[in-house]
Design an enzyme around this catalytic site. Structure first.
Site, PDB file in Angstrom:
ATOM      1  N   HIS A 208       0.574   5.711   1.060  1.00 47.81           N
ATOM      2  CA  HIS A 208      -0.533   6.720   1.494  1.00 47.81           C
ATOM      3  C   HIS A 208      -0.398   8.142   0.751  1.00 47.81           C
ATOM      4  O   HIS A 208       0.772   8.635   0.333  1.00 47.81           O
ATOM      5  CB  HIS A 208       0.178   7.132   3.071  1.00 47.81           C
TER       6      HIS A 208
ATOM      7  N   HIS B 172       1.040  -1.141   0.127  1.00 44.58           N
ATOM      8  CA  HIS B 172       0.090  -0.027  -0.133  1.00 44.58           C
ATOM      9  C   HIS B 172       0.815   1.298   0.038  1.00 44.58           C
ATOM     10  O   HIS B 172       2.169   1.097   0.160  1.00 44.58           O
ATOM     11  CB  HIS B 172      -1.097   0.211   1.242  1.00 44.58           C
TER      12      HIS B 172
ATOM     13  N   GLU C 250       4.987   8.536   6.570  1.00 48.10           N
ATOM     14  CA  GLU C 250       4.638   7.861   7.495  1.00 48.10           C
ATOM     15  C   GLU C 250       5.594   7.763   8.554  1.00 48.10           C
ATOM     16  O   GLU C 250       6.773   7.252   8.347  1.00 48.10           O
ATOM     17  CB  GLU C 250       3.946   6.521   7.086  1.00 48.10           C
TER      18      GLU C 250
ATOM     19  N   GLU D   2       1.586   3.528  13.246  1.00 46.64           N
ATOM     20  CA  GLU D   2       1.783   4.191  11.869  1.00 46.64           C
ATOM     21  C   GLU D   2       1.070   5.681  12.031  1.00 46.64           C
ATOM     22  O   GLU D   2      -0.118   5.884  12.392  1.00 46.64           O
ATOM     23  CB  GLU D   2       1.604   3.536  10.393  1.00 46.64           C
TER      24      GLU D   2
ATOM     25  N   HIS E 183       4.917   0.250   0.083  1.00 44.51           N
ATOM     26  CA  HIS E 183       5.556  -0.627   1.194  1.00 44.51           C
ATOM     27  C   HIS E 183       4.764  -1.564   1.747  1.00 44.51           C
ATOM     28  O   HIS E 183       3.448  -1.400   1.373  1.00 44.51           O
ATOM     29  CB  HIS E 183       6.228   0.477   2.362  1.00 44.51           C
TER      30      HIS E 183
HETATM   31 MN    MN Z   1       1.737   2.388   5.558  1.00 42.78          MN
END
Ligand code: MN
Ligand code: MN
Length: 389
Positions: free
Chosen positions: A272, A270, A277, A330, A316
């Site tokens: 973001h 996935h 993060e 996270e 990642h």
């Molecule tokens: Mn992540």
């Protein structure tokens, strides 16, 4: 345990005669022998609190990971702090927002906002607090003391460089203090001559004995949130609790997820779409490969007490490589938690396009059709979609 050597199964590499730190090599198998898919010049994305300076005071200690320790971590900085029973992180404020997760034990936290509204609460394991920038506050360990993680929305932040009440008194002329408070200068005779930071005090009484009635009431949005009390999203490989300004309205600058990965499970591929993060590993052992585009990818090993970092939009995953559960946080400098699932993206894109782009066969394409996109899963896909997801 055999001494690990930097040699791939295909024979690439050679033994390391030393000097070497075998303990560290054992902790970092994916640095010593990177996956063959690793390539390029991605900077360091891991730092351990065990490699930081310890600030030891009577009443507790602190240590921090900021952009000085981990230069790529520009959006957030973290402080790991311990307070003894009665130990006080003194009255202070700072330009940054403060988000915190109580790891163990309990504390009493206090704050007063710009409208004279106060906030006094006790926090225990799995509870969060959030203090907006500029709002003065304090933390005090209760009966068993406590240990917690503080996160600030500026990578260059240092908890040793905040605005402290003792520091201000020490650097204000006595006649000015006398005029301000309407008492003789002698009233300030025994005040500290420098910043106190953390000090030992006695354990405070029950919260009712510490109550202060403000004529302006209490803060309109609580600065406390009980994250572990939130029912988790259960997935086949673990669980996740998400907290941001939608369920913790005070926390407008920092969003987070508390993730649990069972042994063998992984947080799926996935990225973001909102910000970098900042990760904090609470338990277990894990590994993460970060993909930066243009052929660049790098793998790191993490364990309890480590901080990880993923630049904005880099792909990642996180895999539990140990025998116990991995719990990690996270965190994002953002009002909202947001993530893009690779599986979801592919499943909601025309099948023929995905197939032709990747030379993907029907096995993968059929599997995508059944996806319900949990954020944590077992890679073997003995996967039963959870209807509540
Ligand atoms: Mn992540
Ligand atoms: Mn603070």
């Amino acid at each position: 345990m055999p001494v690990p050597q930097p040699i791939r199964p295909d024979g690439a590499g050679a033994t390391d005669f030393g000097p070497r730190d075998v303990m560290r090599d054992l902790e970092n198998p994916d640095l010593l022998v990177p996956p063959a898919t690793d390539a390029g010049l991605i900077p360091n994305l891991r730092y351990s609190f065990s490699d930081t300076h310890m600030q030891l005071n009577h009443g507790g200690w602190s240590r921090e990971i900021t952009s000085r320790e981990l230069p790529i971590a520009t959006t957030l900085a973290g402080v790991n702090m311990r307070l003894t029973p009665g130990g006080v992180r003194e009255l202070h404020w700072h330009q940054q927002a403060e988000w915190s997760y109580m790891i163990l034990g309990s504390a009493r936290i206090t704050a007063v906002d710009q409208n004279g509204r106060n906030f006094i609460a006790d926090v225990g394991p799995g509870d969060l607090w959030y203090f907006p920038p500029g709002v003065p506050h304090s933390i005090q360990g209760l009966e068993d003391g406590c240990e917690f993680l503080l996160v600030f929305d500026d990578g260059a932040f240092s908890d040793l460089n905040t605005l402290s009440i003792s520091d201000w008194f020490a650097h204000t002329p006595r006649d000015v203090l006398s005029a301000n408070f309407g008492v003789p200068e002698s009233a300030f005779r025994d005040f500290p001559r420098e910043q106190v930071y953390i000090y030992q005090c006695s354990v405070p009484g029950p919260i009712d004995s510490d109550r202060v009635e403000s004529p302006y009431g209490t803060v309109p949005q609580s600065f406390k949130y009980r994250l572990l009390a939130q029912p988790p999203l259960i997935t086949p490989g673990g669980s996740v609790r998400i907290v941001d300004s939608t369920n913790f309205p005070a926390s407008v600058a920092i969003a987070a997820a508390l993730v649990q990965l069972e042994p063998g499970a992984m947080r799926e591929l996935h990225w973001h779409p909102n910000n970098d993060e900042w990760q904090y590993y609470l338990t277990g052992q894990a590994r993460m490969t970060v993909f930066a585009g243009n052929g660049a990818a790098r793998t790191f090993d993490y364990r309890a007490g480590d901080v990880g970092y993923v630049p904005f939009a880099y792909g990642h995953y996180i895999q539990n490589t140990g025998t116990e559960a991995v719990w990690f946080l996270e965190m994002f400098k953002s009002a909202r938690f947001e993530d893009v699932s690779l599986n979801q993206w592919m499943a909601l894109t025309p099948r023929e396009l995905v197939a032709s782009n990747l030379n993907a066969g029907p096995e993968l394409l059929d599997a995508l059709r059944k996806q319900k996109w949990p954020v944590v899963k077992y890679p073997d896909s003995s996967f039963k979609p959870n209807p509540t997801l």
